[in-house]
Design an enzyme around this catalytic site. Sequence first.
Site, PDB file in Angstrom:
ATOM      1  N   SER A  97     -15.080  40.521 -21.892  1.00  0.00           N
ATOM      2  CA  SER A  97     -16.406  40.152 -21.392  1.00  0.00           C
ATOM      3  C   SER A  97     -17.216  39.354 -22.412  1.00  0.00           C
ATOM      4  O   SER A  97     -16.823  38.262 -22.775  1.00  0.00           O
ATOM      5  CB  SER A  97     -17.136  41.410 -20.936  1.00  0.00           C
ATOM      6  OG  SER A  97     -18.121  41.089 -19.993  1.00  0.00           O
ATOM      7  N   ASP A 239     -21.331  34.415 -19.870  1.00  0.00           N
ATOM      8  CA  ASP A 239     -20.471  35.027 -20.886  1.00  0.00           C
ATOM      9  C   ASP A 239     -19.020  34.608 -20.611  1.00  0.00           C
ATOM     10  O   ASP A 239     -18.760  33.810 -19.699  1.00  0.00           O
ATOM     11  CB  ASP A 239     -20.677  36.550 -20.964  1.00  0.00           C
ATOM     12  CG  ASP A 239     -20.140  37.297 -19.761  1.00  0.00           C
ATOM     13  OD1 ASP A 239     -19.960  36.662 -18.705  1.00  0.00           O
ATOM     14  OD2 ASP A 239     -19.904  38.510 -19.882  1.00  0.00           O
ATOM     15  N   ASP A 241     -16.339  35.883 -19.321  1.00  0.00           N
ATOM     16  CA  ASP A 241     -15.678  36.108 -18.024  1.00  0.00           C
ATOM     17  C   ASP A 241     -16.616  35.801 -16.864  1.00  0.00           C
ATOM     18  O   ASP A 241     -16.313  36.133 -15.713  1.00  0.00           O
ATOM     19  CB  ASP A 241     -15.086  37.515 -17.928  1.00  0.00           C
ATOM     20  CG  ASP A 241     -16.126  38.611 -17.925  1.00  0.00           C
ATOM     21  OD1 ASP A 241     -17.180  38.454 -18.585  1.00  0.00           O
ATOM     22  OD2 ASP A 241     -15.897  39.638 -17.253  1.00  0.00           O
ATOM     23  N   ASP A 243     -19.410  36.774 -15.527  1.00  0.00           N
ATOM     24  CA  ASP A 243     -20.139  37.641 -14.592  1.00  0.00           C
ATOM     25  C   ASP A 243     -21.631  37.618 -14.918  1.00  0.00           C
ATOM     26  O   ASP A 243     -22.468  37.723 -14.040  1.00  0.00           O
ATOM     27  CB  ASP A 243     -19.582  39.081 -14.529  1.00  0.00           C
ATOM     28  CG  ASP A 243     -19.406  39.748 -15.872  1.00  0.00           C
ATOM     29  OD1 ASP A 243     -19.688  39.109 -16.924  1.00  0.00           O
ATOM     30  OD2 ASP A 243     -18.988  40.918 -15.894  1.00  0.00           O
TER      31      ASP A 243
HETATM   32 MG    MG Z   1     -18.870  39.737 -18.718  1.00  0.00          MG
END
Ligand code: MG
Length: 448
Positions: A97, A239, A241, A243
Amino acid sequence: MSKLIMSMSGVRGIVGESLTPEIVQNIALAFGTYVGKGPIILGGDTRPSYDMIHSTVVGALLSVGIDIIDIGQVPTPTVQQMIKFYKAKGGIVITASHNPIIWNGIKLMSGLGSFLNEEEHRDFMEVYDKQLFNLKSWDNIGSITKDTQAITKHVDIILDTIDVDSIKNKKLKVLVDVNNGTGALANPELLSRLGVEFDILNSDPKQPFAHNPEPVKDNLVELQKAMKQGNYDIGFAQDADADRLVIIDEQGRFIGEDYSLAYCIDYLLRFESGKNKKVVVNLSTSRVIEDISSLHNAETIYTKIGESNVTEGLRENQATVGGEGNGGVIYPRVGWGRDSLVGIVVALKHLAESNCPVSEVVSTYPSYIMSREKISVDNRDDINQFLSKIELLFEGNKLDRQDGVKVIFDDSWVHVRPSNTEPIIRIFVEAPNQEIVDGLLTKIATIK
Ligand code: MG
C-alpha cells in the site's frame, strides 16, 4: 529482524527480512484452503519485489487446488472489481500500500470484493495458525488464466455507473502524481476517456517510487510545485496501490486527506437525491465530514478503524458513501473498497458542475486542526489502564467505546485507541483551532 505486521487487512513486512517466501507461501496456502474453491483474482502493485512474491503465491494457490485469474500489476480496487466481474471467491493483492519500497505484503479480499470481515479473518487465521493446508494430488491442482484487460474493465464499470458527460465538455486541465505506482497504469486510460487534458508525474511503473508513497503533504513537494508552475485546475496523488487519493487545489495547496474525502462526499450527497442518506466513516475521521453530511440532511455513522469495518457499516446501513479520513472514497454503487479512480471521477464532476475552483469550494468548509500523536506501551494492561484514565479524565462527556475511547465535544473530539499492528496507543485530537487542540493535549499529558 524487522517486525512482520499482520492485521485484518493482511500482512506487511520488509522484503528479505520479515517478509520471507515461507510466510508468503503459508499465507497463500492458508487463504486458498480457507476459500476452498476458486477462482481467486491475483494482482499487485509495481514494487520490484512483485515477481518474487507473485511466483510464491501462484505456486501455493495452485497446490491447494485454486484456479487463479491473474490480472497482473493493477490498482487494488481493480482486483476488487474483478472479483465481482468474474464472480470469484476472493482476491489476493500483492502490495504494501503506502509503505516505502523496501516493504511488500498481501491484502486479502472476500468474494464480495472487500477486505475480510472480523469473522472471515478469524476463520482464515485459524487455518494459517494450524497450518492445516488442503494440498491436492497431481490431477486436482489449480490452473492459471491471465487477463491483461482488467484495468479497462474497471474503467468501463466506473463509466457505466457514473455519468461523466459534465466533465467531458469542460476542458479541465489535470495533473496527477502517480509516483511510478499502479496509478501510472490506470490513470492514462481513465483520464483519456474522461476527455480531460492531463499530465502525469513519475509515470513509469517500471521505475522505483520517486518518493515515499504515502500521499501526505511532505511527500508531495514536487506535485505542489508543478501545480503552482502549470495552469492546472486540480491535482491528484495516489498511493502505490491506488486506493487512496488526495487533492491539490488549483493554487498548488495540499487540501488534506480528510478534506479530499469531504470534497468527494459533498458532491455525492448533492447528487444522490434519495431520502435517508447516510455516510459511514471511521471514528478518527475529521468532523468536517459530519458537518457536510448535516448540510445535505445525511446521517453520519462512525465505525471502528479499518476499511473492512467501514465497508461493513456501509452494507449494514445501506449508506450512500463512505471512506476513511486518509483520503479513501468508498462508493457502494461502484464497489466495496476505497477506489482512487472513483475519487478522481467524483472530484472532477464536482469541479465541472460547481463551476467553482477547488480552493473556493473548500474554503466554505468548516476548518479544523487535527493532531495525531502516539505513545509506546509495554503490554495490554498498560493500554487498558490508559484508556480507563482517559474515561475518568473526561468523565461526564459523551463517549464512544467502539474502538478504544472517543470523547465527543460540541465541535471537537479526542480519540484514544491501541494500534492494531504496533505496541502503541494513538491519540487523535481535533478542534476548530490550535488553542483548543493544545488544551486537550495538555490535559491528556497529565495522565501518568
Ligand atoms: Mg493503499
